[in-house]
Design an enzyme around this catalytic site. Structure first.
Site, PDB file in Angstrom:
ATOM      1  N   ASN A   1      27.742 -22.422  -2.632  1.00  0.00           N
ATOM      2  CA  ASN A   1      28.559 -23.495  -2.438  1.00  0.00           C
ATOM      3  C   ASN A   1      27.947 -24.641  -1.372  1.00  0.00           C
ATOM      4  O   ASN A   1      28.073 -25.763  -1.670  1.00  0.00           O
ATOM      5  CB  ASN A   1      29.974 -23.459  -2.061  1.00  0.00           C
ATOM      6  CG  ASN A   1      30.674 -23.039  -3.316  1.00  0.00           C
ATOM      7  OD1 ASN A   1      30.340 -23.247  -4.417  1.00  0.00           O
ATOM      8  ND2 ASN A   1      32.166 -22.658  -3.055  1.00  0.00           N
TER       9      ASN A   1
ATOM     10  N   HIS B   1       0.734  -1.180   0.004  1.00  0.00           N
ATOM     11  CA  HIS B   1      -0.051  -0.098  -0.095  1.00  0.00           C
ATOM     12  C   HIS B   1       0.904   1.319   0.086  1.00  0.00           C
ATOM     13  O   HIS B   1       0.447   2.070  -0.692  1.00  0.00           O
ATOM     14  CB  HIS B   1      -0.897  -0.018   1.116  1.00  0.00           C
ATOM     15  CG  HIS B   1      -1.841   1.278   1.246  1.00  0.00           C
ATOM     16  ND1 HIS B   1      -2.971   0.935   0.348  1.00  0.00           N
ATOM     17  CD2 HIS B   1      -2.046   2.202   1.844  1.00  0.00           C
ATOM     18  CE1 HIS B   1      -4.005   2.028   0.605  1.00  0.00           C
ATOM     19  NE2 HIS B   1      -3.363   2.910   1.422  1.00  0.00           N
TER      20      HIS B   1
ATOM     21  N   GLU C   1      -2.263  -6.060  -5.316  1.00  0.00           N
ATOM     22  CA  GLU C   1      -2.621  -5.880  -4.081  1.00  0.00           C
ATOM     23  C   GLU C   1      -4.070  -6.335  -4.152  1.00  0.00           C
ATOM     24  O   GLU C   1      -4.693  -7.148  -3.394  1.00  0.00           O
ATOM     25  CB  GLU C   1      -2.942  -4.355  -3.620  1.00  0.00           C
ATOM     26  CG  GLU C   1      -3.327  -4.016  -2.292  1.00  0.00           C
ATOM     27  CD  GLU C   1      -3.061  -2.674  -2.131  1.00  0.00           C
ATOM     28  OE1 GLU C   1      -2.902  -2.204  -0.819  1.00  0.00           O
ATOM     29  OE2 GLU C   1      -3.222  -1.761  -2.966  1.00  0.00           O
TER      30      GLU C   1
END
Length: 688
Positions: free
Chosen positions: A415, A46, A68
């Protein structure tokens, strides 16, 4: 001083909101029933939507509105946030970020595809139906009887306008629930000369004629609940009054009204009229209203450009150098008043240095939060469920260190997931849980910060590393090496144990970059592993790269600085140690410690001092002695970088300026330890 570009301010604030939104979405994947996470995500969305529209980012506002609206079913509890939905929401967040930071790199087709995916997960039964827009409720006709609604009294905090919220927009959203009759309460408005233009003084008395529940009203004000007082009570069944024309209220002719007023505004004035007539007029000047309570939260923190902090740190560094020069001049004279002033300036400079360095300190949690998305995406791409755990987020590091540390940690985490964590079948066969675990931790250790990356995977395959090293000709077949020495080949350029080259690994350009970056930060890296249980990588880093405490020593006619954080102890070189020139080992409480003669390394001229000193330094578990002619004492060291012409001189990490104006080189502890280890290996090979 030039003002900051408002759009740049918006971009910075949006970047912080994106971190909040991403964190909420990732947490939502782990805790789908947590209502607070949903509200946090919606507050961020918002705010981005409202601020974007205010600063002219219309595409941002439009796309965020669609995002939204589609996600509204999650907020209402109609659907559960699945992993697929979270992934699409994260992609939508990335698209909004691109619209703000680099609009030219985006395409509407990408945004439409993301919204289509979002709606497909939100509306699984109606994939082709567009998300419905919220339409305004029909107006209440004059004289029409309406069922019971709600009586609201709204009182906002005075600072609400400064935070980007507009009470009128909230009232407009409230009107969409049904006909509203709004009365502005003006008794809190001060005189004009006492008014703060950015403060809100109005309150509102609202009668909402709509058969909605309390949750619907709470949803309207969900983003400002902490900045307002809302009094809510049921409204009895009433007859809606007919609004009176505005010109009758003002006792003016109709021609004086230029534009018709909307029903809500007219009704507001109608409701306000009786209250205005009921209050008798008074010629006496009313008592001045008490000054509106100012919000202190707005001044608790100040946003400062990083360049200004860097410039301030440079000035403090120059002040420390000047203070050291003053102290040296004062010590060479006999004037007590000058010495007192020098001591006072030294104290103030030290305090200012600590304060400035504290202002540059940033919690490392701001860095740790970035890796949650990385682990989420890698876990999905590699089909390896991974739990990410962080500790020590409040540990503070210099902001420059934080920036330099980001890339090494990315390599280490990739990794750990790609090489360390096994696939689900291998983990099941080993009796492990299906979900792997990555732990990222930070803790203070003296003048250093230890950052560890730990996984619960299979550990390092020492035999494979050795075989690869022999294949590349790094060691001779059958050479006697400890496991620790074999593991160090992982940091060799171009070294990789991956069987195939993928997007994540196989080219051998990861760990050597990590080591080089950490050493450039004057830090060290250690590896420890347990077969079948996992691997731990520990990074030892200084708190700052600007000013350090150093130990000033003399070697011949030259003076050098050793970082005090690396110094373990200082001992005198005995006659027996002096006679063992071919051995170069010290017996320190039963432990053999190799030592380096700095006069030989620096090719110093002249005769060595009769009583030479040995400074024992350490990096990780390795200890090395450095033999110097004299230990001068502690020194506040302002680090100056060496020029590119000296990039091949590896045993120095920088330089500083002493009190007499001469330069002193700063020794690179890590490189000296490597040099000592190579001499030990040479001695062992010659003895063999």
């Amino acid at each position: 001083m030039s003002a900051m570009d408002p759009t740049e301010v918006f971009r910075q604030e949006a970047s912080e909101l994106f971190e909040v939104l991403e964190g909420a979405l990732l947490d939502l994947g782990q805790r789908p029933d947590d209502r607070e996470l949903v509200d946090s995500a919606f507050r961020a969305l918002h705010t981005i939507k409202g601020s974007g529209a205010m600063f002219g980012f219309d595409k941002v506002a439009s796309f965020t509105h669609e995002f939204e609206t589609a996600f509204d079913r999650v907020r209402k509890g109609e659907i559960k946030p699945t992993q697929e939905l979270i992934s699409v929401a994260l992609a939508a967040k990335d698209y909004i970020r691109a619209l703000i930071e680099d609009p030219q790199s985006t395409d509407d087709v990408i945004g439409d595809a993301i919204l289509a995916d979002l709606k497909r997960f939100v509306f699984p039964d109606q994939p082709a139906t567009p998300v419905a827009e919220i339409t305004e409720a029909p107006s209440l006709a004059p004289g029409e009887s309406k069922q019971a609604g709600w009586h609201l009294y709204l009182e906002f905090e005075s600072h609400i306008l400064r935070n980007g919220s507009n009470p009128l927009d909230l009232l407009e959203d409230l009107c969409k629930l049904g006909p509203c009759f709004v009365v502005p309460v003006t008794d809190g408005i001060p005189f004009l000369d006492e008014m703060e233009p950015e403060d809100c003084y109005l309150k509102w008395d609202v009668k909402l004629h709509a058969a909605c529940d309390k949750d619907a009203i709470d949803d309207v004000f969900m983003f400002v609940q902490d900045e307002m007082k809302l009094t809510l009570s049921p409204l009895e069944q009433v007859e809606a009054p007919a609004p009176m024309p505005l010109f009758q209220l003002l006792d003016e002719e109709p021609a004086a009204v230029a534009d018709p007023m909307v029903e809500v505004a007219a009704a507001s004035v109608v409701a306000a009229q009786p209250a205005a007539k009921a209050e008798p007029k008074s010629d006496s000047k009313p008592e001045p209203k008490p000054e509106a309570k100012r919000d202190d939260r707005g001044i608790a923190t100040v946003r400062v450009q990083a360049e200004r902090l860097d410039e301030l740190m440079d000035r403090v560094g120059e002040l420390v150098i000047a203070q050291a020069r003053l102290t040296q001049l004062a010590s060479s004279g006999s004037d007590l008043s000058i010495k007192m002033i020098a001591e006072e300036i030294e104290r103030l400079a030290s305090s200012l240095r600590d304060t400035t360095m504290g202002a540059r300190m940033v919690p490392i949690g701001s860095l740790f939060g970035r890796f949650r998305r990385l682990i989420h995406d890698l876990s999905r791409d590699l089909s390896k469920p991974v739990e990410f755990v962080t500790t020590g987020e409040d540990t503070e590091l210099d902001k420059t260190m934080i920036e330099c540390l980001a890339d090494p940690l990315v390599h280490l985490i990739r990794n750990a997931i790609d090489h360390g964590i096994e696939d689900t079948a291998s983990r099941a066969a080993a009796g492990k849980t299906e979900q792997g675990r990555i732990e990222l931790a930070a803790v203070h250790s003296g003048a250093q910060v230890l950052v560890t990356v730990k996984d619960n995977g299979g550990g390092l395959n020492t035999a494979r590393i050795r075989a690869k090293a022999e294949e590349q000709g790094l060691i001779a077949a059958g050479a006697v090496l400890t496991d620790h020495e074999i593991h160090q080949f992982l940091f060799h350029p171009g070294f990789s144990t991956a069987q195939t080259i993928s997007a994540l690994s196989g080219r051998g350009v990861g760990m050597d970059v990590v080591k080089r970056t950490i050493e450039n930060m004057r830090g060290t890296i250690d590896l420890s592993t347990k077969p079948g249980q996992g691997t731990t990588v520990t990074l030892r880093l200084p708190l700052t790269l600007a000013i350090i405490e150093g130990l000033l020593i003399r070697v011949g006619e030259g003076r050098y600085i050793i970082p005090l954080s690396a110094v373990e102890e200082c001992i005198e070189l005995t006659a027996e140690d002096e006679r063992s020139r071919g051995r170069n080992f010290l017996n320190v409480r039963g432990n053999l410690v190799p030592f380096l003669r700095l006069r030989e390394i620096m090719t110093a001229s002249g005769t060595p001092d009769r009583h030479q000193k040995t400074i024992i330094i350490s990096t990780g578990e390795t200890h090395v002695g450095l033999v110097a002619d004299q230990i001068i004492g502690n020194h506040q060291t302002v680090i100056k970088s060496l020029s590119k012409l000296h990039s091949d001189v590896t045993i120095f990490s920088g330089a500083t300026i002493l009190g007499d104006g001469t330069a002193a080189l700063i020794l690179d502890v890590a490189q000296l330890v490597v040099l000592a280890q190579s001499q030990v290996e040479k001695h062992i090979s010659e003895a063999a």
